[in-house]
Design a protein around this motif. Structure first.
Motif, PDB file in Angstrom:
ATOM      1  N   VAL A 132       0.823  -1.067   0.037  1.00  0.00           N
ATOM      2  CA  VAL A 132       0.048   0.045  -0.027  1.00  0.00           C
ATOM      3  C   VAL A 132       1.041   1.178  -0.023  1.00  0.00           C
ATOM      4  O   VAL A 132       1.970   1.293   0.830  1.00  0.00           O
ATOM      5  CB  VAL A 132      -0.911  -0.007   1.100  1.00  0.00           C
ATOM      6  CG1 VAL A 132      -1.694   1.228   1.517  1.00  0.00           C
ATOM      7  CG2 VAL A 132      -1.882  -1.412   1.435  1.00  0.00           C
ATOM      8  N   LEU A 133       0.564   2.092  -0.914  1.00  0.00           N
ATOM      9  CA  LEU A 133       1.196   3.555  -0.846  1.00  0.00           C
ATOM     10  C   LEU A 133       0.430   4.326  -0.294  1.00  0.00           C
ATOM     11  O   LEU A 133      -0.668   4.757  -0.542  1.00  0.00           O
ATOM     12  CB  LEU A 133       1.687   3.748  -2.302  1.00  0.00           C
ATOM     13  CG  LEU A 133       2.270   4.871  -2.781  1.00  0.00           C
ATOM     14  CD1 LEU A 133       3.789   4.796  -2.185  1.00  0.00           C
ATOM     15  CD2 LEU A 133       2.474   5.423  -4.173  1.00  0.00           C
ATOM     16  N   GLY A 134       1.248   5.492   0.505  1.00  0.00           N
ATOM     17  CA  GLY A 134       0.687   6.498   1.020  1.00  0.00           C
ATOM     18  C   GLY A 134       1.357   7.475   1.192  1.00  0.00           C
ATOM     19  O   GLY A 134       2.781   7.526   1.049  1.00  0.00           O
ATOM     20  N   LYS A 135       0.946   8.931   1.571  1.00  0.00           N
ATOM     21  CA  LYS A 135       1.776  10.098   1.834  1.00  0.00           C
ATOM     22  C   LYS A 135       1.850  10.403   3.423  1.00  0.00           C
ATOM     23  O   LYS A 135       1.031   9.880   4.193  1.00  0.00           O
ATOM     24  CB  LYS A 135       0.688  10.921   1.199  1.00  0.00           C
ATOM     25  CG  LYS A 135       1.420  12.527   1.132  1.00  0.00           C
ATOM     26  CD  LYS A 135       0.533  13.731   0.621  1.00  0.00           C
ATOM     27  CE  LYS A 135       1.309  14.827   0.573  1.00  0.00           C
ATOM     28  NZ  LYS A 135       0.520  15.943  -0.081  1.00  0.00           N
ATOM     29  N   THR A 136       3.031  10.797   3.532  1.00  0.00           N
ATOM     30  CA  THR A 136       3.508  11.319   4.903  1.00  0.00           C
ATOM     31  C   THR A 136       3.823  12.616   4.742  1.00  0.00           C
ATOM     32  O   THR A 136       4.076  13.240   3.763  1.00  0.00           O
ATOM     33  CB  THR A 136       4.936  10.240   5.516  1.00  0.00           C
ATOM     34  OG1 THR A 136       6.044  10.856   4.717  1.00  0.00           O
ATOM     35  CG2 THR A 136       4.505   8.896   5.326  1.00  0.00           C
ATOM     36  N   ALA A 137       3.880  13.261   5.963  1.00  0.00           N
ATOM     37  CA  ALA A 137       4.531  14.828   5.971  1.00  0.00           C
ATOM     38  C   ALA A 137       5.962  14.976   5.293  1.00  0.00           C
ATOM     39  O   ALA A 137       5.822  15.925   4.949  1.00  0.00           O
ATOM     40  CB  ALA A 137       4.753  15.104   7.553  1.00  0.00           C
ATOM     41  N   ASP A 138       6.777  14.170   5.413  1.00  0.00           N
ATOM     42  CA  ASP A 138       8.026  14.022   4.727  1.00  0.00           C
ATOM     43  C   ASP A 138       8.381  13.246   3.490  1.00  0.00           C
ATOM     44  O   ASP A 138       9.299  13.494   2.836  1.00  0.00           O
ATOM     45  CB  ASP A 138       9.291  13.739   5.718  1.00  0.00           C
ATOM     46  CG  ASP A 138       9.080  14.725   6.905  1.00  0.00           C
ATOM     47  OD1 ASP A 138       8.818  15.939   6.709  1.00  0.00           O
ATOM     48  OD2 ASP A 138       9.463  14.087   7.882  1.00  0.00           O
ATOM     49  N   GLY A 139       7.315  12.687   3.094  1.00  0.00           N
ATOM     50  CA  GLY A 139       7.638  11.672   1.568  1.00  0.00           C
ATOM     51  C   GLY A 139       6.542  10.559   1.367  1.00  0.00           C
ATOM     52  O   GLY A 139       5.532  11.284   1.454  1.00  0.00           O
ATOM     53  N   ILE A 140       6.820   9.611   1.495  1.00  0.00           N
ATOM     54  CA  ILE A 140       5.678   8.572   1.020  1.00  0.00           C
ATOM     55  C   ILE A 140       6.058   7.416   2.060  1.00  0.00           C
ATOM     56  O   ILE A 140       7.026   7.170   2.709  1.00  0.00           O
ATOM     57  CB  ILE A 140       5.747   7.656  -0.371  1.00  0.00           C
ATOM     58  CG1 ILE A 140       7.213   7.311  -0.583  1.00  0.00           C
ATOM     59  CG2 ILE A 140       5.238   8.911  -1.393  1.00  0.00           C
ATOM     60  CD1 ILE A 140       7.213   6.589  -1.938  1.00  0.00           C
ATOM     61  N   THR A 141       4.857   6.546   2.420  1.00  0.00           N
ATOM     62  CA  THR A 141       5.100   5.396   3.260  1.00  0.00           C
ATOM     63  C   THR A 141       4.684   3.991   2.401  1.00  0.00           C
ATOM     64  O   THR A 141       3.933   4.239   1.405  1.00  0.00           O
ATOM     65  CB  THR A 141       4.124   5.495   4.315  1.00  0.00           C
ATOM     66  OG1 THR A 141       4.471   4.370   5.149  1.00  0.00           O
ATOM     67  CG2 THR A 141       2.829   5.333   4.175  1.00  0.00           C
ATOM     68  N   VAL A 142       5.539   3.102   2.534  1.00  0.00           N
ATOM     69  CA  VAL A 142       5.256   1.798   1.933  1.00  0.00           C
ATOM     70  C   VAL A 142       4.953   0.747   2.812  1.00  0.00           C
ATOM     71  O   VAL A 142       5.831   0.479   3.960  1.00  0.00           O
ATOM     72  CB  VAL A 142       6.578   1.435   0.993  1.00  0.00           C
ATOM     73  CG1 VAL A 142       6.199  -0.035   0.279  1.00  0.00           C
ATOM     74  CG2 VAL A 142       6.752   2.354   0.148  1.00  0.00           C
ATOM     75  N   VAL A 143       3.945   0.133   2.607  1.00  0.00           N
ATOM     76  CA  VAL A 143       3.303  -0.833   3.395  1.00  0.00           C
ATOM     77  C   VAL A 143       3.295  -2.436   2.967  1.00  0.00           C
ATOM     78  O   VAL A 143       2.160  -2.644   2.138  1.00  0.00           O
ATOM     79  CB  VAL A 143       1.692  -0.661   4.334  1.00  0.00           C
ATOM     80  CG1 VAL A 143       1.474  -1.425   5.215  1.00  0.00           C
ATOM     81  CG2 VAL A 143       1.900   1.050   4.760  1.00  0.00           C
ATOM     82  N   PRO A 144       4.292  -3.002   3.161  1.00  0.00           N
ATOM     83  CA  PRO A 144       4.527  -4.109   2.475  1.00  0.00           C
ATOM     84  C   PRO A 144       3.314  -5.272   2.765  1.00  0.00           C
ATOM     85  O   PRO A 144       3.037  -5.414   4.040  1.00  0.00           O
ATOM     86  CB  PRO A 144       5.818  -4.836   2.669  1.00  0.00           C
ATOM     87  CG  PRO A 144       6.462  -4.158   3.673  1.00  0.00           C
ATOM     88  CD  PRO A 144       5.457  -2.663   3.923  1.00  0.00           C
ATOM     89  N   LEU A 145       2.612  -6.008   1.781  1.00  0.00           N
ATOM     90  CA  LEU A 145       1.427  -6.898   1.985  1.00  0.00           C
ATOM     91  C   LEU A 145       0.396  -6.305   3.123  1.00  0.00           C
ATOM     92  O   LEU A 145      -0.393  -7.040   3.736  1.00  0.00           O
ATOM     93  CB  LEU A 145       2.407  -8.369   2.620  1.00  0.00           C
ATOM     94  CG  LEU A 145       3.129  -8.748   1.777  1.00  0.00           C
ATOM     95  CD1 LEU A 145       3.779  -9.945   2.196  1.00  0.00           C
ATOM     96  CD2 LEU A 145       2.723  -9.082   0.274  1.00  0.00           C
TER      97      LEU A 145
END
Length: 129
Positions: A87-100
């Motif tokens: 799952v790809l998401g936005k953070t305050a400083d960039g992006i977050t990747v949540v595997p599986l």
């Protein structure tokens, strides 16, 4: 071969399914995600280049185990050519990747257009491709 350490953790194939990558139609990536990003996923340092059309080139490295791959952005997820997804998401400083989709393994990635954070193999790969 994007997230091989997760395959070892999943019973059987679990959510790993390469058909998701093959049959996903890439969708335009969100503007915040376009560019080059580096982060840590387990023991791997991973760098990915997200194109506006939703196609993604990936590279990861750990303990002299280097690999490149591809991914497609579709429905808010990244579907990797090794059969995994995140799952790809936005953070305050960039992006977050949540595997599986496992929040326990979420990783924040930082913008890395200069490839200064990338592993040496991945830096060379992206500079030459």
């Amino acid at each position: 071969m994007m997230l091989p350490f997760l395959a070892a953790c999943a019973p059987g194939w679990g959510p790993m399914d390469a058909r998701q990558y093959v049959h996903a139609d890439a969708e335009p990536a969100p503007e915040y995600a376009i560019g080059v990003w580096t982060g840590g996923l387990g023991p791997y340092v991973m760098t990915m280049k997200v194109a506006p059309d939703g196609h993604v080139d990936t590279c990861h490295s750990w303990n002299h185990r280097d690999a490149v791959g591809k991914a497609k952005f579709a429905g808010g997820n990244l579907y990797f050519s090794d059969g995994s997804f995140a799952v790809l998401g936005k953070t305050a400083d960039g992006i977050t990747v949540v595997p599986l989709a496992d929040e326990d393994h979420a990783s924040d990635f930082v913008r890395d257009e200069s490839l200064r954070q990338a592993a040496p193999f991945c830096e060379d790969y992206f500079q030459n491709n």
